[in-house]
Design a protein around this motif. Structure first.
Motif, PDB file in Angstrom:
ATOM      1  N   PRO A 175      37.406  54.049 -24.527  1.00 22.36           N
ATOM      2  CA  PRO A 175      36.326  53.603 -23.638  1.00 22.36           C
ATOM      3  C   PRO A 175      35.648  54.797 -22.959  1.00 22.36           C
ATOM      4  N   PRO A 176      34.349  54.716 -22.690  1.00 19.47           N
ATOM      5  CA  PRO A 176      33.628  55.827 -22.039  1.00 19.47           C
ATOM      6  C   PRO A 176      34.255  56.252 -20.717  1.00 19.47           C
ATOM      7  N   GLN A 177      34.829  55.291 -19.976  1.00 20.45           N
ATOM      8  CA  GLN A 177      35.419  55.645 -18.680  1.00 20.45           C
ATOM      9  C   GLN A 177      36.686  56.499 -18.828  1.00 20.45           C
ATOM     10  N   ASP A 178      37.208  56.594 -20.058  1.00 15.18           N
ATOM     11  CA  ASP A 178      38.406  57.403 -20.289  1.00 15.18           C
ATOM     12  C   ASP A 178      38.096  58.778 -20.883  1.00 15.18           C
ATOM     13  N   TYR A 179      36.813  59.075 -21.121  1.00 18.47           N
ATOM     14  CA  TYR A 179      36.466  60.354 -21.744  1.00 18.47           C
ATOM     15  C   TYR A 179      36.971  61.539 -20.921  1.00 18.47           C
ATOM     16  N   GLN A 180      36.742  61.489 -19.606  1.00 21.42           N
ATOM     17  CA  GLN A 180      37.149  62.607 -18.760  1.00 21.42           C
ATOM     18  C   GLN A 180      38.664  62.729 -18.708  1.00 21.42           C
ATOM     19  N   ARG A 181      39.349  61.595 -18.594  1.00 19.57           N
ATOM     20  CA  ARG A 181      40.816  61.636 -18.559  1.00 19.57           C
ATOM     21  C   ARG A 181      41.382  62.199 -19.855  1.00 19.57           C
ATOM     22  N   ALA A 182      40.701  61.929 -20.968  1.00 23.96           N
ATOM     23  CA  ALA A 182      41.188  62.382 -22.269  1.00 23.96           C
ATOM     24  C   ALA A 182      41.059  63.890 -22.449  1.00 23.96           C
ATOM     25  N   GLU A 183      40.371  64.553 -21.529  1.00 23.39           N
ATOM     26  CA  GLU A 183      40.260  66.013 -21.606  1.00 23.39           C
ATOM     27  C   GLU A 183      41.577  66.698 -21.265  1.00 23.39           C
ATOM     28  N   GLY A 184      42.458  66.012 -20.525  1.00 23.98           N
ATOM     29  CA  GLY A 184      43.732  66.604 -20.153  1.00 23.98           C
ATOM     30  C   GLY A 184      43.593  67.591 -19.005  1.00 23.98           C
ATOM     31  N   ASN A 185      44.691  68.253 -18.659  1.00 21.05           N
ATOM     32  CA  ASN A 185      44.716  69.213 -17.553  1.00 21.05           C
ATOM     33  C   ASN A 185      44.402  70.617 -18.051  1.00 21.05           C
ATOM     34  N   LYS A 186      43.769  71.408 -17.186  1.00 20.04           N
ATOM     35  CA  LYS A 186      43.388  72.768 -17.563  1.00 20.04           C
ATOM     36  C   LYS A 186      43.737  73.758 -16.453  1.00 20.04           C
ATOM     37  N   ILE A 187      43.922  75.009 -16.855  1.00 25.15           N
ATOM     38  CA  ILE A 187      44.187  76.090 -15.908  1.00 25.15           C
ATOM     39  C   ILE A 187      42.878  76.519 -15.246  1.00 25.15           C
ATOM     40  N   LYS A 188      42.925  76.715 -13.932  1.00 24.65           N
ATOM     41  CA  LYS A 188      41.761  77.209 -13.199  1.00 24.65           C
ATOM     42  C   LYS A 188      42.200  78.337 -12.270  1.00 24.65           C
ATOM     43  N   LEU A 189      41.428  79.412 -12.234  1.00 23.35           N
ATOM     44  CA  LEU A 189      41.726  80.540 -11.356  1.00 23.35           C
ATOM     45  C   LEU A 189      41.100  80.325  -9.984  1.00 23.35           C
ATOM     46  N   ILE A 190      41.890  80.567  -8.942  1.00 23.05           N
ATOM     47  CA  ILE A 190      41.370  80.535  -7.578  1.00 23.05           C
ATOM     48  C   ILE A 190      41.932  81.738  -6.829  1.00 23.05           C
ATOM     49  N   LYS A 191      41.281  82.109  -5.732  1.00 19.73           N
ATOM     50  CA  LYS A 191      41.779  83.200  -4.894  1.00 19.73           C
ATOM     51  C   LYS A 191      42.451  82.587  -3.666  1.00 19.73           C
ATOM     52  N   ALA A 192      43.675  83.032  -3.395  1.00 17.25           N
ATOM     53  CA  ALA A 192      44.451  82.467  -2.291  1.00 17.25           C
ATOM     54  C   ALA A 192      43.775  82.750  -0.951  1.00 17.25           C
ATOM     55  N   SER A 193      43.653  81.705  -0.148  1.00 22.26           N
ATOM     56  CA  SER A 193      43.061  81.818   1.182  1.00 22.26           C
ATOM     57  C   SER A 193      44.164  81.789   2.238  1.00 22.26           C
ATOM     58  N   PRO A 194      43.861  82.178   3.469  1.00 25.65           N
ATOM     59  CA  PRO A 194      44.884  82.172   4.526  1.00 25.65           C
ATOM     60  C   PRO A 194      45.513  80.789   4.703  1.00 25.65           C
ATOM     61  N   GLY A 195      46.837  80.755   4.800  1.00 24.27           N
ATOM     62  CA  GLY A 195      47.548  79.503   5.019  1.00 24.27           C
ATOM     63  C   GLY A 195      47.788  78.676   3.772  1.00 24.27           C
ATOM     64  N   MET A 196      47.318  79.140   2.617  1.00 28.59           N
ATOM     65  CA  MET A 196      47.496  78.375   1.384  1.00 28.59           C
ATOM     66  C   MET A 196      48.963  78.399   0.957  1.00 28.59           C
ATOM     67  N   THR A 197      49.494  77.234   0.578  1.00 27.98           N
ATOM     68  CA  THR A 197      50.878  77.118   0.118  1.00 27.98           C
ATOM     69  C   THR A 197      50.926  76.348  -1.191  1.00 27.98           C
ATOM     70  N   PHE A 198      52.010  76.539  -1.934  1.00 28.23           N
ATOM     71  CA  PHE A 198      52.162  75.796  -3.182  1.00 28.23           C
ATOM     72  C   PHE A 198      52.406  74.316  -2.910  1.00 28.23           C
ATOM     73  N   SER A 199      52.994  74.010  -1.770  1.00 27.23           N
ATOM     74  CA  SER A 199      53.194  72.610  -1.415  1.00 27.23           C
ATOM     75  C   SER A 199      51.854  71.898  -1.270  1.00 27.23           C
ATOM     76  N   ALA A 200      50.903  72.554  -0.597  1.00 27.23           N
ATOM     77  CA  ALA A 200      49.572  71.960  -0.421  1.00 27.23           C
ATOM     78  C   ALA A 200      48.833  71.873  -1.748  1.00 27.23           C
ATOM     79  N   LEU A 201      48.947  72.918  -2.576  1.00 31.22           N
ATOM     80  CA  LEU A 201      48.288  72.902  -3.879  1.00 31.22           C
ATOM     81  C   LEU A 201      48.869  71.807  -4.772  1.00 31.22           C
ATOM     82  N   ALA A 202      50.178  71.582  -4.668  1.00 31.06           N
ATOM     83  CA  ALA A 202      50.837  70.572  -5.503  1.00 31.06           C
ATOM     84  C   ALA A 202      50.343  69.171  -5.181  1.00 31.06           C
ATOM     85  N   LYS A 203      50.030  68.922  -3.923  1.00 34.50           N
ATOM     86  CA  LYS A 203      49.569  67.589  -3.528  1.00 34.50           C
ATOM     87  C   LYS A 203      48.217  67.254  -4.142  1.00 34.50           C
TER      88      LYS A 203
END
Length: 492
Positions: A430-458
């Motif tokens: 279905p068209p509404q599933d096209y985006q979901r079918a792309e799967g997960n991808k790696i994205k680069l970000i720069k860590a900001s003050p106070g950033m934690t893996f716990s917050a990123l995981a949520k």
């Protein structure tokens, strides 16, 4: 002149047998100087035969495993691989470095210079030097002819069996040759991997990389092994880990530390962390859209434009050859794969062509889902045995064969209800599933003050142990936290 060391581990055997094996080594013209170590090795394969074996098996790998279709990344891996291969002990081999489109964390080498690294492994590396270390390790297996030696020793079991039998008798010869094969395989595991790390580290240094990257890679992969093992134990499965991992952590492995420390270097060497991270930015993490993704027990395949739903208590396993699913209790199995196109066949005739005379069909019925047509029936053995639910779909120019089987024939009726639910859930994506079918991808970000893996995981789409997995791919397992300004890999 003194004879160089023979790469055998034969101390447990009687002197007569040892002499026979050494004499046989030269009698069969199987001892050659290893181009990487300078030692004498027992091999029954010439370099041309090695190239032929590698070429033949390379075709098999490419036919059975999905190759990543991102050409820019393939070229990058080839370029990095050639940097270390050209300074190796066998620079003239026709090296090919290929990325396999699979979430597995692994790499391997075939004889002759065919080297493969899995997409899943790339996610856990954090610099070009670490990528070069993995490739250099595999190049070292090729230059030291490790796989060729194992081939020679397995062949030797038959040859030596005849020689030893003349002195000890057939029964004893069988035992000795079995022990010989086992001893060589077990002994070579640790030694070959350590030798490959040492040679690989020297290739890193010669290519201008920091040889310490070899230890960094082993550390990262050992951490992944620890996490994967705990996760597999919780799920009642066996963990799949990179073949180069040792039983001890690299921080405590004195032999590994010494091997890398002894590598001569003119300078500290390059790492190229940012360049590597930019190359894998956007890379699929876990399942990829090109091979299909699983979300909430729905399997979505965008290139083939279909979707199929499995019961909630079922486990889905996506392999290059077929889709496999089974209930948690593993008392049934459901398979889905592509079949060859047969011109002039309708689904019912196609299904019947799959069944030979030992079986009969019953309960056949046609299926129409949009523009997709199919046919399903129960396959019943004429002489007794378990039934099979079989289905065939013609979907957008492709043939899909689906089948459900059970371990105990008495449970077929209850599981057949679920088999039919799976079959009848097959539909166009279905068209509404096209985006979901792309799967997960790696994205680069720069860590900001106070950033934690716990917050990123949520905020992460990772469904299991997201915080630990984010630490793993950023080499901060198990308790590290981001530093301000640091480039991080997150999953979106």
């Amino acid at each position: 002149m003194p004879m160089k060391h023979l790469s055998f581990s034969l101390s447990p055997y009687k002197g007569t047998v040892l002499i026979l094996l050494i004499v046989s080594c030269f009698s069969f013209s199987g001892c050659v100087v290893n181009p990487a170590t300078g030692d004498y090795d027992f091999v029954l394969m010439s370099e041309q035969e090695e190239l032929n074996v590698g070429s033949k098996n390379n075709l098999k790998v490419r036919n059975q495993l999905a190759i990543l279709d991102t050409q820019t990344l393939q070229r990058y891996v080839q370029e990095v691989g050639l940097k270390v291969a050209r300074v190796s002990h066998r620079p003239s081999l026709p090296y090919q470095f290929t990325v396999i489109d699979s979430p597995e964390v692994n790499a391997f080498a075939l004889p002759g210079g065919y080297i493969y690294v899995y997409r899943g492994l790339l996610a856990y590396l954090n610099s070009e030097a670490e990528l070069a270390a993995v490739l250099a390790h595999e190049v070292a297996h090729v230059t030291a002819r490790h796989s060729v030696q194992q081939h020679g020793m397995s062949t030797a079991s038959n040859v030596f069996g005849q020689v030893v039998a003349a002195y000890t008798g057939v029964g004893i010869a069988g035992d000795l040759t079995n022990i010989l094969g086992t001893a060589v395989v077990r002994g070579y595991g640790r030694e070959h991997e350590l030798e490959a790390d040492g040679l690989g580290a020297s290739y890193l240094a010669k290519a201008g990389y920091n040889p310490q990257a070899m230890i960094n890679v082993v550390k990262v992969l050992k951490n992944h092994e620890v996490w994967a093992t705990k996760k597999a134990e919780a799920e009642g499965k066996e963990a799949s880990t990179y073949h180069g991992i040792f039983s001890t952590h690299p921080d405590n492995d004195k032999r590994l530390q010494e091997v890398v420390a002894n590598v001569p270097t003119k300078s500290q060497g390059k790492v190229f962390s940012r360049r590597y991270l930019e190359k894998i930015n956007g890379l699929a993490f876990g399942e990829s859209s090109s091979t299909g993704v699983t979300i909430n027990n729905q399997f979505l395949h965008k290139p083939m434009n279909f979707k199929v739903h499995f019961p909630q208590h079922w486990k889905i396993i996506n392999t290059p050859a077929r889709l496999i699913a089974h209930p948690i209790e593993k008392s049934a199995i459901f398979l889905m794969e592509q079949g060859p196109i047969k011109n002039g066949f309708r689904p019912d005739a196609y299904l019947k062509s799959l069944v030979d005379q030992r079986y009969r069909l019953r309960g056949g019925q046609s299926i129409h889902i949009g523009n997709t047509i199919g046919y399903t029936a129960i396959v019943q053995p004429k002489l007794g045995g378990s039934f099979i639910r079989l289905a065939v779909f013609f979907h957008e120019g492709k043939v899909f064969i689906l089948q459900g089987q059970v371990k105990q024939s008495s449970t077929f009726a209850s599981y057949d209800v679920e088999f039919l639910q799976i079959i009848n859930s097959f539909q166009s994506l279905p068209p509404q599933d096209y985006q979901r079918a792309e799967g997960n991808k790696i994205k680069l970000i720069k860590a900001s003050p106070g950033m934690t893996f716990s917050a990123l995981a949520k905020r992460s789409p990772i469904q299991e142990q997201a915080e630990l997995q984010l630490r793993l791919i950023n080499d901060m397992y198990p308790k590290g936290e981001p530093k301000v300004g640091q480039w991080l890999k997150v999953i979106e």
